[in-house]
Design an enzyme around this catalytic site. Structure first.
Site, mmCIF file in Angstrom:
data_model
loop_
_atom_site.group_PDB
_atom_site.id
_atom_site.type_symbol
_atom_site.label_atom_id
_atom_site.label_comp_id
_atom_site.label_asym_id
_atom_site.label_seq_id
_atom_site.Cartn_x
_atom_site.Cartn_y
_atom_site.Cartn_z
ATOM 1 C CG MET A 37 -2.097 -1.117 1.633
ATOM 2 S SD MET A 37 -3.642 -1.086 2.586
ATOM 3 C CE MET A 37 -3.094 -0.513 3.437
ATOM 4 N N GLY A 43 10.862 -3.177 5.344
ATOM 5 C CA GLY A 43 10.007 -4.397 5.769
ATOM 6 C C GLY A 43 9.919 -5.049 4.030
ATOM 7 C CG HIS A 44 6.654 -2.495 2.226
ATOM 8 N ND1 HIS A 44 6.508 -1.386 3.251
ATOM 9 C CD2 HIS A 44 5.544 -2.969 1.990
ATOM 10 C CE1 HIS A 44 5.789 -1.220 3.602
ATOM 11 N NE2 HIS A 44 4.987 -1.510 2.921
ATOM 12 C CD GLN A 68 -6.123 -3.887 3.215
ATOM 13 O OE1 GLN A 68 -6.254 -4.573 2.005
ATOM 14 N NE2 GLN A 68 -5.238 -4.026 3.478
ATOM 15 C CD GLU A 155 7.324 -14.950 8.607
ATOM 16 O OE1 GLU A 155 7.775 -14.937 9.753
ATOM 17 O OE2 GLU A 155 7.905 -16.169 7.657
ATOM 18 C CG ASP A 157 0.279 -7.036 8.255
ATOM 19 O OD1 ASP A 157 -0.257 -6.163 9.067
ATOM 20 O OD2 ASP A 157 1.280 -6.817 7.292
ATOM 21 C CB SER A 192 4.357 -1.235 11.072
ATOM 22 O OG SER A 192 2.743 -0.267 10.493
HETATM 23 O O1 PAF Z 1 -0.171 -5.520 3.765
HETATM 24 C C1 PAF Z 1 -0.683 -4.918 2.864
HETATM 25 O O2 PAF Z 1 0.106 -3.878 2.771
HETATM 26 C C2 PAF Z 1 -1.832 -4.967 2.869
HETATM 27 O O3 PAF Z 1 -2.863 -5.445 3.058
HETATM 28 C C3 PAF Z 1 -1.570 -5.444 1.140
HETATM 29 C C4 PAF Z 1 -1.076 -6.730 1.133
HETATM 30 C C5 PAF Z 1 -0.904 -5.234 0.280
HETATM 31 C C6 PAF Z 1 -3.108 -5.502 0.580
HETATM 32 O O4 PAF Z 1 -3.857 -4.868 0.147
#
Ligand code: PAF
Length: 292
Positions: A37, A43-44, A68, A155, A157, A192
């Site tokens: 997102m 982390g990404h 979501q 992990e 999430d 995060s």
């Molecule tokens: O973890 C996230 O960033 C989001 O929940 C995802 C998996 C991209 C879905 O919108």
């Protein structure tokens, strides 16, 4: 918003994404998708690094998925940093960014939802009604839009990861779902995008959440009573300055079912609020030692 000044291509529609992936597959190249997102952090980037090691071409999707977020959650405040994200992805050697608008993901008349009821039950599912339906639906769409060979998720999430693994099996989506361990600050705080909401004082308190979960995991691994450890961990988190604890529970790692059988692989998972920020985290409990 202008496109990034780089060799990195940004596509915003499904046909362009599919065209690219089709070319790569035609060249016998494997494709990895890293759904995000945005507001990217280390982390990404760990997911991207792993994706690059495993696949020939890497696509990163950036979409702040409205479905979501609950009505009182932080959809509007969620950090958006497109220019910085693009620069990071360009430097990391990503091949393509897929950045659809909400109208591409949810066009007029959209009404389908993906539910993974058992895995979505309890834990964050109790405290964020509809959240996992939104995640499951958007991830299903992203996987079917790009048809990558692999998709990578963090992990941190952990319940989200379990939901995605389940839906991929249940819906026969031809993709390998891989997970990457949580990346942490030096003091243990899980990275995060929402950490940006923490004040200086809250930032100093925040690592106590991971420290508390880790202490509980160690005690459980040494045979301490699970219920008592979780209750003690909740008290410790509140004493540290958190305003509320949504849950601290031990579950079977794969299924996320409540842990009944001693010795099965276990995970302690928690969610707690500090100021305005809800933090989640989880810690593995070694299978052979789990008890209580
Ligand atoms: O973890 C996230 O960033 C989001 O929940 C995802 C998996 C991209 C879905 O919108």
């Amino acid at each position: 918003m202008s496109e990034p000044d780089s060799s990195l291509t940004v596509v915003r529609d499904v046909a362009s994404l599919r065209r690219r992936v089709k070319v790569w597959h035609g060249e016998q190249r494997t494709v990895a998708l890293v759904p995000t997102m945005g507001a990217l952090h280390a982390g990404h980037m760990a997911l991207v690094k792993r994706a690059k090691a495993l696949a020939d071409a890497v696509v990163v999707s950036i979409f702040v998925n409205p479905t979501q977020f609950g009505p009182n959650e932080d959809l509007d405040a969620y950090p958006r940093r497109d220019a910085e994200d693009w620069a990071l992805l360009n430097a990391a050697g990503v091949d393509l960014i897929f950045m659809p608008d909400a109208s591409v993901m949810y066009p007029d008349g959209f009404q389908t939802a993906v539910q993974v009821p058992a895995v979505s039950q309890g834990l964050c599912g109790t405290h964020r009604p509809g959240h996992f339906e939104g995640v499951a639906t958007v991830v299903t769409k992203l996987l079917l839009q790009g048809l990558p060979d692999l998709a990578l998720f963090g992990e941190k999430d952990f319940q989200q990861l379990a939901v995605i693994k389940r839906l991929v099996i249940d819906l026969d989506i031809p993709v390998d779902v891989l997970s990457v361990p949580t990346v942490r600050e030096r003091d243990g705080l899980a990275l995060s995008s929402r950490n940006a909401y923490l004040s200086e004082d809250e930032r100093a308190i925040a690592p106590k959440f991971y420290a508390t979960l880790s202490a509980a995991a160690a005690a459980i691994a040494n045979g301490a009573d699970i219920k008592a450890c979780c209750a003690q961990a909740e008290r410790a988190v509140l004493a540290a300055g958190f305003s509320s604890v949504d849950y601290i529970e031990v579950r079977v790692a794969d299924s996320l079912l409540p842990l009944k059988v001693l010795g099965s692989e276990a995970r302690i998972l928690g969610a707690a609020t500090l100021g305005q920020t809800r933090l989640i985290d989880n810690v593995k409990i070694p299978a052979q030692q789990a008890g209580g």
